[in-house]
Scaffold this motif. Structure first.
Motif, PDB file in Angstrom:
ATOM      1  N   GLN A  27    -123.638  17.234 -56.037  1.00 53.69           N
ATOM      2  CA  GLN A  27    -122.463  16.683 -55.840  1.00 53.69           C
ATOM      3  C   GLN A  27    -121.983  16.885 -54.286  1.00 53.69           C
ATOM      4  O   GLN A  27    -120.756  17.765 -54.655  1.00 53.69           O
ATOM      5  N   GLY A  55    -127.865   8.184 -57.094  1.00 53.75           N
ATOM      6  CA  GLY A  55    -126.771   9.066 -56.791  1.00 53.75           C
ATOM      7  C   GLY A  55    -125.779   8.442 -55.963  1.00 53.75           C
ATOM      8  O   GLY A  55    -125.206   9.027 -54.725  1.00 53.75           O
ATOM      9  N   GLU A  76    -126.773   6.397 -61.212  1.00 57.06           N
ATOM     10  CA  GLU A  76    -125.938   7.565 -61.143  1.00 57.06           C
ATOM     11  C   GLU A  76    -125.791   8.423 -62.616  1.00 57.06           C
ATOM     12  O   GLU A  76    -125.453   7.578 -63.664  1.00 57.06           O
ATOM     13  N   ASN A 119    -128.664   9.398 -50.627  1.00 47.72           N
ATOM     14  CA  ASN A 119    -127.993  11.039 -50.050  1.00 47.72           C
ATOM     15  C   ASN A 119    -128.339  11.638 -51.524  1.00 47.72           C
ATOM     16  O   ASN A 119    -127.715  11.580 -52.340  1.00 47.72           O
TER      17      ASN A 119
HETATM   18  C1  LIG Z   1    -125.423  14.246 -52.678  1.00 54.89           C
HETATM   19  S1  LIG Z   1    -124.479  13.392 -53.993  1.00 54.89           S
HETATM   20  C2  LIG Z   1    -124.221  12.050 -52.882  1.00 54.89           C
HETATM   21  C3  LIG Z   1    -123.021  11.033 -53.285  1.00 54.89           C
HETATM   22  C4  LIG Z   1    -122.793   9.797 -52.532  1.00 54.89           C
HETATM   23  N1  LIG Z   1    -123.719   9.032 -52.154  1.00 54.89           N
HETATM   24  C5  LIG Z   1    -122.442  10.511 -50.768  1.00 54.89           C
HETATM   25  O1  LIG Z   1    -123.248  10.231 -50.139  1.00 54.89           O
HETATM   26  O2  LIG Z   1    -121.266  10.689 -50.601  1.00 54.89           O
HETATM   27  C6  LIG Z   1    -125.404  12.936 -55.110  1.00 54.89           C
HETATM   28  C7  LIG Z   1    -125.259  12.310 -56.182  1.00 54.89           C
HETATM   29  O3  LIG Z   1    -126.252  12.175 -57.105  1.00 54.89           O
HETATM   30  C8  LIG Z   1    -125.943  12.215 -58.452  1.00 54.89           C
HETATM   31  N2  LIG Z   1    -127.166  12.580 -59.190  1.00 54.89           N
HETATM   32  C9  LIG Z   1    -127.481  14.081 -59.422  1.00 54.89           C
HETATM   33  N3  LIG Z   1    -128.718  14.168 -59.909  1.00 54.89           N
HETATM   34  C10 LIG Z   1    -129.030  12.699 -60.552  1.00 54.89           C
HETATM   35  C11 LIG Z   1    -129.924  12.134 -61.280  1.00 54.89           C
HETATM   36  N4  LIG Z   1    -130.813  12.964 -61.617  1.00 54.89           N
HETATM   37  N5  LIG Z   1    -130.055  10.784 -61.206  1.00 54.89           N
HETATM   38  C12 LIG Z   1    -129.127  10.116 -60.756  1.00 54.89           C
HETATM   39  N6  LIG Z   1    -128.209  10.479 -60.050  1.00 54.89           N
HETATM   40  C13 LIG Z   1    -127.888  11.686 -59.798  1.00 54.89           C
HETATM   41  C14 LIG Z   1    -124.672  13.316 -58.231  1.00 54.89           C
HETATM   42  O4  LIG Z   1    -123.830  13.120 -59.485  1.00 54.89           O
HETATM   43  C15 LIG Z   1    -123.847  12.775 -57.136  1.00 54.89           C
HETATM   44  O5  LIG Z   1    -123.240  11.760 -57.349  1.00 54.89           O
END
Ligand SMILES: C[S@@+](CC[C@H](N)C(=O)[O-])C[C@H]1O[C@@H](n2cnc3c(N)ncnc32)[C@H](O)[C@@H]1O
Length: 262
Positions: A27, A55, A76, A119
């Motif tokens: 995150q 995500g 997510e 992302n």
């Molecule tokens: C790098 S952050 C990106 C957040 C947003 N998109 C941004 O760019 O500000 C990664 C996101 O992926 C989610 N995430 C992590 N592992 C995941 C998974 N296996 N499946 C789906 N979502 C996931 C996290 O909770 C987080 O919200």
């Protein structure tokens, strides 16, 4: 590389203030709206596109993509993020264009989509890319943010220091282009490394090979560095297998015979 505009009033960063972020889940939230806009612009979405976002976090990219596309299906894992995202679009014209799926993207069945934009949490980079490339029907392309070192390996060419099995496999199945670098300071909290955004456009139709067999052959090829393929095959004991695989290599000679093993 496009220039990223910095904004004094980072509206899309508002939602990054409230939640304690779980860095084990990758995150790291984009806090610069200039970077968010640049990613959406480079995604070149059509008004008829269904976008798969992995995500979405608090929805910084999501809200921009909802303005450009027909629909966004956002997957997510963190329910707190889902509730922030839903709050953010509630009562806006985009509300009906957003579908949220809760869970681990690597464990769920994927929806139909034209373009994937994400992302990504860095820990799933490699399995995610292969799941994407083996997905049917194939999407038009994916615009994905990775750890810079991983992106370097994706785009590396024969002779580059980063050229590896990942480069060969992904470039066999897709055209890969570097779009932009993103500094670690553009995220809250900042990760330990810089990032890069890459466009992966699957070859359609895909090359007519059995990917698992291909991967086995490639492992063999990368066993020894700086060796010609034929000498690797000669040194290996599994003569029949090699003979069979060697025929496959010959039949794919333009793709493999010029491989520099490093
Ligand atoms: C790098 S952050 C990106 C957040 C947003 N998109 C941004 O760019 O500000 C990664 C996101 O992926 C989610 N995430 C992590 N592992 C995941 C998974 N296996 N499946 C789906 N979502 C996931 C996290 O909770 C987080 O919200």
């Amino acid at each position: 590389m496009g220039k990223i505009k910095k904004t004094k009033n980072p509206k899309t960063a508002q939602n990054t203030q409230a939640l304690p972020f779980n860095t084990d889940r990758g995150q790291h939230i984009l806090k610069n709206p200039g970077v968010v806009n640049a990613i959406v612009e480079k995604s070149a979405l059509k008004a008829s596109d269904t976008v798969f976002e992995v995500g979405p976090g608090t929805g910084n990219l999501t809200v921009k993509m909802l303005e450009a596309a027909k629909k966004v299906v956002a997957c997510e894992i963190d329910p707190r993020m889902i509730s922030e995202l839903k709050k953010r679009v509630l009562g806006t014209p985009s509300q009906n264009k957003l579908e949220v799926r809760s869970g681990d993207v690597m464990k769920m069945e994927w929806p139909y989509f034209d373009v994937c934009v994400a992302n990504l949490p860095y820990q799933i980079s490699s399995p995610f890319v292969f799941k994407l490339l083996l997905q049917r029907p194939l999407p038009r392309y994916a615009v994905l943010m990775f750890q810079k070192e991983f992106a370097d390996r994706l785009i590396a060419k024969p002779g580059d220091k980063d050229y590896c099995r990942l480069s060969v496999n992904v470039q066999l199945l897709a055209k890969v282009d570097h779009l932009m670098k993103v500094k670690r300071t553009e995220f809250r909290p900042p990760p330990k490394v810089d990032s890069a955004v890459v466009r992966i456009a699957p070859k359609n139709p895909p090359p007519p090979i059995n990917f698992q067999e291909w991967e086995g052959l490639l492992r063999l090829c990368f066993l020894r560095k700086n060796k010609k393929l034929i000498s690797i095959f000669k040194q290996t004991n599994v003569a029949n297998l090699i003979e069979e695989n060697y025929r496959k290599v010959c039949s794919l000679k333009n793709k493999v015979i010029f491989l520099k093993l490093n």
